[in-house]
Design an enzyme around this catalytic site. Structure first.
Site, PDB file in Angstrom:
ATOM      1  CE  LYS A   1      -4.404   0.590   2.320  1.00  0.00           C
ATOM      2  NZ  LYS A   1      -5.107   0.383   3.598  1.00  0.00           N
TER       3      LYS A   1
HETATM    4  O1  G3P Z   1      -7.837   1.086   5.482  1.00  0.00           O
HETATM    5  C1  G3P Z   1      -8.242   2.233   4.832  1.00  0.00           C
HETATM    6  C2  G3P Z   1      -9.632   2.669   5.177  1.00  0.00           C
HETATM    7  O2  G3P Z   1     -10.536   1.619   4.993  1.00  0.00           O
HETATM    8  C3  G3P Z   1      -9.757   3.379   6.485  1.00  0.00           C
HETATM    9  O3  G3P Z   1     -11.113   3.596   6.863  1.00  0.00           O
HETATM   10  O4  G3P Z   1     -12.789   4.244   8.550  1.00  0.00           O
HETATM   11  O5  G3P Z   1     -10.380   4.852   8.930  1.00  0.00           O
HETATM   12  O6  G3P Z   1     -11.735   6.004   7.182  1.00  0.00           O
HETATM   13  P1  G3P Z   1     -11.511   4.744   7.939  1.00  0.00           P
END
Ligand code: G3P
Length: 218
Positions: free
Chosen positions: A83
Site C-alpha cells: 500500500k
Molecule cells: O484502510 C483504509 C480505510 O478503509 C480506512 O477507513 O474508517 O479509517 O476512514 P476509515
C-alpha cells in the site's frame, strides 16, 4: 464483488475466513498501531490464514524509502500487496514496483483524477475512501461511481476499484451497485451484513413450530 476485511486483528480475520467469505485483507498503520503488535508479526499471522491479497502499507514518504520497505514486505509472503499513498513519490514507487512484479494498492484516493494517475502508474488496486469523503459533506459513493465508469472506458486499465473507508452496510450495497471490484470492510460492518430482524423472527418461528409439533407427536 470481492470481500476484504479492513483490520489488523487476527481474531477478526480468522472469524471472517472461517465463514468462507474472505477474499483478502487490508491493513493500515493506524490499525496495526491499534493492535499493539509488530507489523511483521501481524502480517505473517494474517498470511497464514488468508491466501488472497494482504495489503501492507509503507510508512516512508520518500520514493527510495517506500521502495526499500516494499521490497522487504514482498519477501514476507507471496500474497503481500504494497500500500502506497497517492503522492508523486507513492505513484513513482508503484510504477517501479509494478515493473518488478510487485502489486500495489494505492491508498488515500479522494478524487477521480487521482484514480486515473494510479491506473497509469500500474496500480493493482485503487482505494477511494468513501467514509472520509462523507465525513466532509461530499458524496463518497459518487467517487466510486465515477472511477468505475472512467476505468470501464478503457480496456487496457486493469486496476481494480477497492472501496475503502466503509462505515455501514449501505456503503457495501452501493459499492456493489456501482460496480466496485472489491470492498474492504471493518469486522463490525461485516457482522451487520448478516443481520435482519425478519431472519431472526423467521428462524424462531420455524423452531417454535417444529418443537410444538414434536411435543404433540410425542
Ligand atoms: O484502510 C483504509 C480505510 O478503509 C480506512 O477507513 O474508517 O479509517 O476512514 P476509515
Amino acid at each position: 464483488m470481492k470481500f476484504f476485511i479492513d483490520t489488523a486483528d487476527i481474531d477478526e480475520v480468522r472469524k471472517a475466513a472461517d465463514i468462507g467469505i474472505l477474499d483478502g485483507v487490508t491493513t493500515n498503520p493506524s490499525l496495526v498501531a491499534d493492535s499493539g503488535r509488530k507489523l511483521k508479526d501481524v502480517v505473517l499471522d494474517i498470511c497464514e490464514i488468508v491466501d488472497g491479497p494482504v495489503s501492507v502499507e509503507v510508512t516512508a514518504t520518500d520514493r527510495e524509502g517506500m521502495l526499500e520497505e516494499a521490497r522487504e514486505f514482498a519477501t514476507w509472503a507471496d500474497n503481500t500487496v504494497i500500500k502506497v499513498p497517492l503522492t508523486p513519490a507513492g505513484l513513482s514507487a508503484c510504477h517501479t514496483l509494478a515493473g518488478e512484479g510487485i502489486d500495489c494498492n494505492v491508498t488515500l484516493c479522494f478524487s477521480a483524477n487521482q484514480a486515473l494517475l494510479a491506473a497509469r502508474a500500474g496500480a493493482r488496486f485503487i482505494s477511494p475512501f468513501i467514509g472520509r469523503l462523507d465525513d466532509i459533506g461530499q458524496r463518497g459513493m459518487g467517487l466510486i461511481e465515477d472511477i468505475v465508469q472512467m476505468y470501464s472506458n478503457y480496456d487496457y486499465i486493469d486496476t481494480e476499484v477497492l472501496a475503502a473507508s466503509i462505515r455501514h452496510p449501505r456503503h457495501v450495497t452501493e459499492s456493489a451497485l456501482a460496480g466496485a471490484d472489491v470492498a474492504t470492510i471493518p469486522a463490525d460492518v461485516i457482522d451487520q451484513l448478516f443481520q435482519h430482524p425478519k431472519t431472526d423472527q423467521g428462524l424462531q418461528k420455524f423452531l417454535d413450530d417444529w418443537n410444538a409439533s414434536e411435543a404433540n407427536s410425542g
